[in-house]
Every structure is written in C-alpha cells, then in structure tokens.
Design an enzyme around this catalytic site. Structure first.
Site, PDB file in Angstrom:
ATOM      1  N   ASP A   1      51.851   9.522  -8.117  1.00 38.14           N
ATOM      2  CA  ASP A   1      52.620   9.231  -6.901  1.00 38.14           C
ATOM      3  C   ASP A   1      53.801   8.297  -7.187  1.00 38.14           C
ATOM      4  OD1 ASP A   1      53.273   9.346  -4.250  1.00 38.14           O
ATOM      5  OD2 ASP A   1      51.701   7.986  -3.570  1.00 38.14           O
ATOM      6  N   GLY A   2      54.881   8.489  -6.447  1.00 40.70           N
ATOM      7  CA  GLY A   2      56.010   7.563  -6.501  1.00 40.70           C
ATOM      8  C   GLY A   2      57.277   8.142  -7.112  1.00 40.70           C
ATOM      9  N   ASN A   3      57.275   9.454  -7.392  1.00 42.55           N
ATOM     10  CA  ASN A   3      58.471  10.060  -7.999  1.00 42.55           C
ATOM     11  C   ASN A   3      59.683   9.966  -7.076  1.00 42.55           C
ATOM     12  OD1 ASN A   3      56.690  10.820  -9.959  1.00 42.55           O
ATOM     13  ND2 ASN A   3      56.684  12.998  -9.432  1.00 42.55           N
TER      14      ASN A   3
ATOM     15  N   ARG B   1      60.262   7.812  -4.577  1.00 40.67           N
ATOM     16  CA  ARG B   1      60.751   6.427  -4.446  1.00 40.67           C
ATOM     17  C   ARG B   1      61.497   5.996  -5.709  1.00 40.67           C
ATOM     18  NH1 ARG B   1      55.082   4.205  -2.761  1.00 40.67           N
ATOM     19  NH2 ARG B   1      54.576   6.384  -3.216  1.00 40.67           N
TER      20      ARG B   1
ATOM     21  N   ARG C   1      65.471  13.486  -5.230  1.00 38.33           N
ATOM     22  CA  ARG C   1      64.016  13.420  -5.386  1.00 38.33           C
ATOM     23  C   ARG C   1      63.528  14.247  -6.586  1.00 38.33           C
ATOM     24  NH1 ARG C   1      60.716  11.509  -1.591  1.00 38.33           N
ATOM     25  NH2 ARG C   1      59.141  12.985  -2.269  1.00 38.33           N
TER      26      ARG C   1
ATOM     27  N   HIS D   1      60.823  13.789  -9.964  1.00 27.43           N
ATOM     28  CA  HIS D   1      59.752  14.667 -10.474  1.00 27.43           C
ATOM     29  C   HIS D   1      59.997  14.989 -11.958  1.00 27.43           C
ATOM     30  CE1 HIS D   1      58.242  14.939  -6.475  1.00 27.43           C
ATOM     31  NE2 HIS D   1      59.217  15.700  -6.008  1.00 27.43           N
TER      32      HIS D   1
ATOM     33  N   ARG E   1      57.217  20.348   2.260  1.00 29.38           N
ATOM     34  CA  ARG E   1      58.408  19.554   1.882  1.00 29.38           C
ATOM     35  C   ARG E   1      59.662  20.422   1.989  1.00 29.38           C
ATOM     36  NH1 ARG E   1      57.062  15.022  -2.633  1.00 29.38           N
ATOM     37  NH2 ARG E   1      55.176  14.268  -1.628  1.00 29.38           N
TER      38      ARG E   1
ATOM     39  N   LEU F   1      41.297  17.753 -25.748  1.00 31.63           N
ATOM     40  CA  LEU F   1      41.439  17.317 -24.354  1.00 31.63           C
ATOM     41  C   LEU F   1      41.625  18.553 -23.471  1.00 31.63           C
ATOM     42  CD1 LEU F   1      42.106  14.932 -22.273  1.00 31.63           C
ATOM     43  CD2 LEU F   1      44.509  15.432 -22.761  1.00 31.63           C
TER      44      LEU F   1
ATOM     45  N   ARG G   1      44.993   5.785  -1.293  1.00 24.15           N
ATOM     46  CA  ARG G   1      44.440   6.930  -0.551  1.00 24.15           C
ATOM     47  C   ARG G   1      44.032   8.003  -1.539  1.00 24.15           C
ATOM     48  NH1 ARG G   1      49.186   6.115   2.328  1.00 24.15           N
ATOM     49  NH2 ARG G   1      50.337   7.611   1.069  1.00 24.15           N
TER      50      ARG G   1
END
Ligand code: FPP
Length: 239
Positions: A16-18, A20, A29, A33, A67, A127, A190
């Site tokens: 989260d926070g890309n 901002r 925006r 990302h 979006r 992984l 959250r």
C-alpha cells in the site's frame, strides 16, 4: 543466543501507498505503481535469504476495478511488462510464480502472460511467489463454497463430512501454508478483504513506509519484529 530465530513459513504483503508516494512527488499514480516493482524484487530476495518459503503479494483486488480506467489500464500493462521482464530472473533465482484470485476477468493477453510465467517458473524450489490478482477473500470463499456445493449436489460429498480442511482445500491457496505474518505498508491498519480465512492466526505488522520505499532492510525489520512475537494459537505461553 541459545534459541534459534523463528522464521515465518509464509509472509503476505499488502503493498500500500503507491498513489501517495507518487502524489508526494507530483507524479502520476501509475508511476507510483511502477516504482512498486523494485520492492517486489527486494522482498523476494530477502524472503529467499531468510528461508521464507511462500510470499504472497496483494497486487490487484476485486474492488480495484472501480479505480479510474487509466489507472486500471496502466496496472494491466504493468502486470504484463513486469511478468515479461522479471520472469527470467525469477527463474534463475528458483522462484515459482503462482497466482490467486479469479484470473478469468483479465484480458486474454494478461492471462496468457501469467500462464507463461507460471509455466516457465514451475520448477522453482526456493520461493513460491503468489500474486493475488483480481483477488478478494470474500470472493475466494464464495467460489470455494460453490465448488463444495457442487460436490454435495453431485452426491460425492456428504454435508456432515465438510470440515475446515474441506474449505481450506477449495480455496485458491489450497496446499499453501497459512501466512504467519501479514505486512501492510503505509501505516494503514486494515486487512481490506485479504486472506481473511488464512490469516486467522497471523501476526500483523504495519510499517509507516510507503510501498515504493520498502527495501530489503525493511523486510529484515519485519522479520526481527516477527521473531519477537509470542504466538500462542489460543493456548497458554510455554514455561
Ligand atoms: C496499492 O497502493 C497498490 C496497488 C493497488 C497496486 C500494487 C501493484 C504493484 C506494486 C505492481 C505489481 C505488479 C505485479 C506483477 C505483481 P494505492 O494505489 O492504494 O496507494 P494509495 O493508498 O497511496 O493511493
């Protein structure tokens, strides 16, 4: 130090926070990302270094379709570019790419790139990188319940035989250990419809850092924090 350090088997991250991060720089925006790709590389490297077997990244939720179209389109293009450019290196590092979520809503192009990445990295044993794409936990649970209901309707499963394992086995994460640690960057606290069933006993960690600024050192800090947690799973603490 006598005690061996506890390592999570499965780390799940809400990136989260890309937006901002981009806005703070006067950028679009989607540029936020795009800046979120390097932290994915860093997290995968760190996960391998720590011996974490599974890393799940919440990349696109079922709600994200709402979006602006330009942002959704940019994200779709980014998924394609990321998969095309990152897959060879991931293959070299022994990373197996898998997805969770309902891929059928993506364009054929996106679906084809994802299928190719899964195929090319199928042998990865260092992984497993699970990309949550068009994912939400409630949607996953509904799809799982439909599968189970189908088996009941077909007469191959008795309702009283349904247990927790039946549901766990019908989820997109079937066969994947539950996440031990859920990280959400940007200071938001959250779950946002992410792994609601699977995270029942997970530890949570909410660093302030915005996702594009998440580094290997930030991942190390999360591991240190996890090692300090006292996990009791509803039992009492060990004496
Ligand atoms: C949340 O930040 C981030 C997303 C909805 C997208 C995350 C996607 C990437 C980092 C690209 C990943 C690519 C692959 C192939 C996995 P936000 O936009 O909600 O940020 P904000 O809360 O600051 O607005």
């Amino acid at each position: 130090m006598s005690k061996q350090r506890r390592i999570p088997q499965h780390v799940a991250i809400i990136m989260d926070g890309n937006g901002r991060w981009a806005e703070q720089r006067g950028m679009e925006r989607y540029e936020g990302h795009a800046a979120g790709i390097e932290p994915i590389r860093a997290s995968a490297r760190a996960a391998i270094r720590h011996g974490v077997g599974h890393l799940t990244l919440y990349a696109f939720s079922t709600e994200n379709w709402g979006r602006p179209a330009a942002e959704v389109d940019a994200l779709m293009e980014l998924f394609c570019q990321c998969v095309i450019h990152e897959t060879p290196d991931m293959q070299r590092q022994g990373i197996r790419i898998r997805t969770i979520g309902d891929r059928s809503r993506f364009s054929e192009k996106v679906q084809a790139h994802l299928a190719q990445a899964e195929e090319q990295t199928a042998g990865g044993d260092k992984l497993t990188l699970l990309l949550a794409l068009n994912y939400s936990s409630r949607d996953e649970i509904v799809r799982a319940v439909r599968k189970i209901a189908g088996r009941v309707a077909a007469g191959t499963l008795a309702p009283e035989a349904i247990g927790e394992q039946t549901l766990a086995g019908a989820l997109d994460t079937a066969g994947v250990p539950d996440p031990d640690l859920v990280i959400r960057t940007s200071g938001e606290c959250r779950l946002s419809n992410f792994l609601l069933w699977q995270a029942s006993y997970a530890e949570f960690y909410f660093p302030q850092v915005l996702w594009p600024d998440f580094t290997e050192e930030e991942f190390d800090r999360a591991m240190e924090e996890y090692a300090r947690r006292d996990r009791r799973f509803g039992l009492v603490a060990d004496k």
